[in-house]
Design a protein around this motif. Structure first.
Motif, mmCIF file in Angstrom:
data_model
loop_
_atom_site.group_PDB
_atom_site.id
_atom_site.type_symbol
_atom_site.label_atom_id
_atom_site.label_comp_id
_atom_site.label_asym_id
_atom_site.label_seq_id
_atom_site.Cartn_x
_atom_site.Cartn_y
_atom_site.Cartn_z
ATOM 1 N N ARG A 293 36.803 51.446 12.486
ATOM 2 C CA ARG A 293 36.071 52.272 13.452
ATOM 3 C C ARG A 293 37.059 52.684 14.556
ATOM 4 O O ARG A 293 37.071 52.123 15.650
ATOM 5 C CB ARG A 293 34.891 51.491 14.030
ATOM 6 C CG ARG A 293 33.939 50.960 12.958
ATOM 7 C CD ARG A 293 32.882 50.045 13.556
ATOM 8 N NE ARG A 293 32.106 49.378 12.521
ATOM 9 C CZ ARG A 293 30.772 49.484 12.392
ATOM 10 N NH1 ARG A 293 30.080 50.228 13.231
ATOM 11 N NH2 ARG A 293 30.141 48.827 11.437
ATOM 12 N N PHE A 294 37.886 53.640 14.261
ATOM 13 C CA PHE A 294 38.979 54.001 15.160
ATOM 14 C C PHE A 294 38.498 54.497 16.519
ATOM 15 O O PHE A 294 39.207 54.387 17.518
ATOM 16 C CB PHE A 294 39.858 55.067 14.508
ATOM 17 C CG PHE A 294 40.696 54.548 13.357
ATOM 18 C CD1 PHE A 294 40.924 53.190 13.182
ATOM 19 C CD2 PHE A 294 41.263 55.436 12.461
ATOM 20 C CE1 PHE A 294 41.687 52.720 12.124
ATOM 21 C CE2 PHE A 294 42.032 54.970 11.401
ATOM 22 C CZ PHE A 294 42.248 53.615 11.239
ATOM 23 N N GLU A 295 37.290 55.066 16.555
ATOM 24 C CA GLU A 295 36.773 55.573 17.825
ATOM 25 C C GLU A 295 36.664 54.477 18.878
ATOM 26 O O GLU A 295 36.712 54.749 20.086
ATOM 27 C CB GLU A 295 35.403 56.223 17.623
ATOM 28 C CG GLU A 295 35.417 57.487 16.780
ATOM 29 C CD GLU A 295 35.554 57.202 15.288
ATOM 30 O OE1 GLU A 295 35.806 58.150 14.534
ATOM 31 O OE2 GLU A 295 35.407 56.016 14.881
ATOM 32 N N LEU A 296 36.541 53.230 18.445
ATOM 33 C CA LEU A 296 36.458 52.111 19.378
ATOM 34 C C LEU A 296 37.732 51.963 20.212
ATOM 35 O O LEU A 296 37.685 51.448 21.337
ATOM 36 C CB LEU A 296 36.207 50.802 18.623
ATOM 37 C CG LEU A 296 34.841 50.625 17.954
ATOM 38 C CD1 LEU A 296 34.850 49.368 17.093
ATOM 39 C CD2 LEU A 296 33.738 50.547 18.999
ATOM 40 N N TYR A 297 38.847 52.400 19.677
ATOM 41 C CA TYR A 297 40.141 52.071 20.273
ATOM 42 C C TYR A 297 40.838 53.263 20.922
ATOM 43 O O TYR A 297 41.783 53.081 21.699
ATOM 44 C CB TYR A 297 41.068 51.473 19.214
ATOM 45 C CG TYR A 297 40.367 50.551 18.246
ATOM 46 C CD1 TYR A 297 39.691 49.424 18.705
ATOM 47 C CD2 TYR A 297 40.354 50.806 16.882
ATOM 48 C CE1 TYR A 297 39.031 48.575 17.825
ATOM 49 C CE2 TYR A 297 39.703 49.970 15.993
ATOM 50 C CZ TYR A 297 39.031 48.867 16.464
ATOM 51 O OH TYR A 297 38.369 48.036 15.594
ATOM 52 N N ILE A 298 40.416 54.475 20.587
ATOM 53 C CA ILE A 298 41.151 55.661 21.020
ATOM 54 C C ILE A 298 41.293 55.705 22.534
ATOM 55 O O ILE A 298 42.381 55.957 23.067
ATOM 56 C CB ILE A 298 40.459 56.932 20.498
ATOM 57 C CG1 ILE A 298 40.617 57.029 18.978
ATOM 58 C CG2 ILE A 298 41.033 58.175 21.180
ATOM 59 C CD1 ILE A 298 39.831 58.161 18.351
ATOM 60 N N GLN A 299 40.213 55.450 23.268
ATOM 61 C CA GLN A 299 40.270 55.557 24.722
ATOM 62 C C GLN A 299 41.202 54.524 25.337
ATOM 63 O O GLN A 299 41.965 54.821 26.259
ATOM 64 C CB GLN A 299 38.870 55.426 25.323
ATOM 65 C CG GLN A 299 38.836 55.650 26.834
ATOM 66 C CD GLN A 299 37.425 55.746 27.378
ATOM 67 O OE1 GLN A 299 36.502 56.079 26.648
ATOM 68 N NE2 GLN A 299 37.262 55.448 28.653
ATOM 69 N N SER A 300 41.176 53.296 24.816
ATOM 70 C CA SER A 300 42.056 52.255 25.346
ATOM 71 C C SER A 300 43.522 52.624 25.154
ATOM 72 O O SER A 300 44.347 52.442 26.065
ATOM 73 C CB SER A 300 41.759 50.913 24.673
ATOM 74 O OG SER A 300 40.491 50.422 25.058
ATOM 75 N N HIS A 304 46.243 53.657 28.477
ATOM 76 C CA HIS A 304 47.238 52.647 28.839
ATOM 77 C C HIS A 304 48.605 53.032 28.263
ATOM 78 O O HIS A 304 48.819 52.975 27.060
ATOM 79 C CB HIS A 304 46.820 51.263 28.344
ATOM 80 C CG HIS A 304 45.588 50.755 29.016
ATOM 81 N ND1 HIS A 304 44.317 51.096 28.580
ATOM 82 C CD2 HIS A 304 45.411 49.954 30.089
ATOM 83 C CE1 HIS A 304 43.416 50.517 29.345
ATOM 84 N NE2 HIS A 304 44.057 49.828 30.278
ATOM 85 N N LYS A 305 49.498 53.429 29.143
ATOM 86 C CA LYS A 305 50.861 53.756 28.759
ATOM 87 C C LYS A 305 51.744 52.545 29.044
ATOM 88 O O LYS A 305 51.695 51.981 30.138
ATOM 89 C CB LYS A 305 51.372 54.960 29.545
ATOM 90 C CG LYS A 305 50.441 56.172 29.511
ATOM 91 C CD LYS A 305 50.305 56.754 28.121
ATOM 92 C CE LYS A 305 49.441 58.010 28.153
ATOM 93 N NZ LYS A 305 49.219 58.570 26.801
#
Length: 335
Positions: A293-300, A304-305
């Motif tokens: 479920r890649f959408e879970l992680y995209i924002q994180s 964060h750079k």
């Protein structure tokens, strides 16, 4: 389809003590000649259905120690159309195998740098795939010249996968195996067999990379064929520091074969493509790829750079600058 793969544990003849390009290429050609003899003997012993061979990281040269980026590029980084690749291609044609190795390589788009490159050569002698190592402490990577690299090669070049009659093959170089995202990006592009050239500590303990290889196989429902060095010859580093542990791991994380210390063909095993593909097509809790479920992680990730891209566009590719960049990253992370 089923065939045998071999993670050939071979000694690396280092070239740090040599000064000229001609001297270094002579050592490389001798290493290729010796390697072919080992290939012939190993395949004759294991069986002619040995169709895939992986050899260790920087198997022709070792790694730079005291050399500057310019010095190493000039004496030890392969020319893309040079005689060392020609010799490797001729060897692979004679043996009629798929062959994966790792070398430092020049690049016409970046004439002041080199990249550490894993490659696959097919039975025709053609280079089917080039993968540039993405995480390195002291060597240039595509990320260090980010925008220019994308302009030259495009994003998909970072995670190449080649479809062959022995499966969808991809390479992971060295410590890139410690970064789950690398293997996952290859898996979502169809990779079924991950070819890992490494030169890592030989230890009876459960090292980081040993754990990572099993984890990457399980996470991505893929075979991992990992070849380690059988020591570093002609190097100030103690000979046996990188030795042992070449292994083949199946998509459920089972270690099918593993070599002990020294040069060895023991890490050979069957690759069962039909079973792998059936495993991936079965609805089940164990089908981890189908449950992503890649959408879970995209924002994180986007918020964060951490390690900055393009650092070599404003500073030379020298050891002290790589260290300084990491110091700045650590300060930012923990301030």
């Amino acid at each position: 389809m089923s065939y045998k793969a071999l993670a050939l544990q071979a000694t690396c003849q280092t070239v740090n003590s040599y000064q000229t390009r001609d001297e270094v290429e002579a050592v490389m050609l001798q290493s290729i000649e010796r390697l072919e003899k080992q290939l012939v003997a190993s395949i004759n012993f294991i069986g002619r259905d040995t169709l895939l061979v992986v050899v260790p990281e920087y198997f022709l040269t070792g790694s730079p120690l005291h050399e500057t980026t310019e010095q190493w590029r000039e004496k030890a980084a392969l020319e893309i159309d040079g005689r060392i690749y020609e010799a490797l291609s001729a060897m692979v044609q004679r043996q009629q195998i798929y062959f994966s190795g790792n070398a430092y390589e020049q690049d016409p788009f970046f004439p002041e740098l080199y990249f550490q490159t894993s490659f696959i050569i097919g039975p025709s002698g053609d280079i089917l795939l080039r993968y540039r190592r993405l995480n390195s402490m002291y060597a240039p990577t595509p990320h260090d010249v980010w925008e220019l690299y994308l302009d030259a090669y495009g994003y998909d070049s970072l995670f190449p996968v080649v479809k062959t009659n022995i499966g969808n093959l991809a390479c992971i170089a060295s410590e890139d195996i410690l970064y789950p995202e690398v293997a996952r990006c290859l898996a979502v592009r169809g990779a079924e067999v991950l070819l890992h050239s490494t030169s890592e500590p030989g230890s009876p303990l459960q090292t980081q990379r040993k754990v990572a290889k099993v984890a990457r196989a399980i996470e991505n429902m893929a075979y991992v064929v990992s070849a380690n060095s059988a020591g570093l010859a002609n190097s100030p580093i103690p000979f046996g520091s990188t030795d042992a542990g070449s292994r083949i791991i199946d998509p459920k994380g089972l270690i099918l074969a593993e070599a002990g210390y020294g040069e060895s063909m023991v890490a050979n095993a069957d690759i069962d493509l039909a079973a792998l593909r059936e495993f991936r097509q079965r609805p089940a809790a164990a089908n981890l790829l189908a449950r992503q479920r890649f959408e879970l992680y995209i924002q994180s990730y986007s918020e964060h750079k951490i390690y900055p891209p393009g650092t070599l566009l404003s500073q030379p590719a020298e050891r002290q600058n790589f260290v300084r960049t990491q110091q700045e990253v650590i300060k930012k992370l923990y301030s």
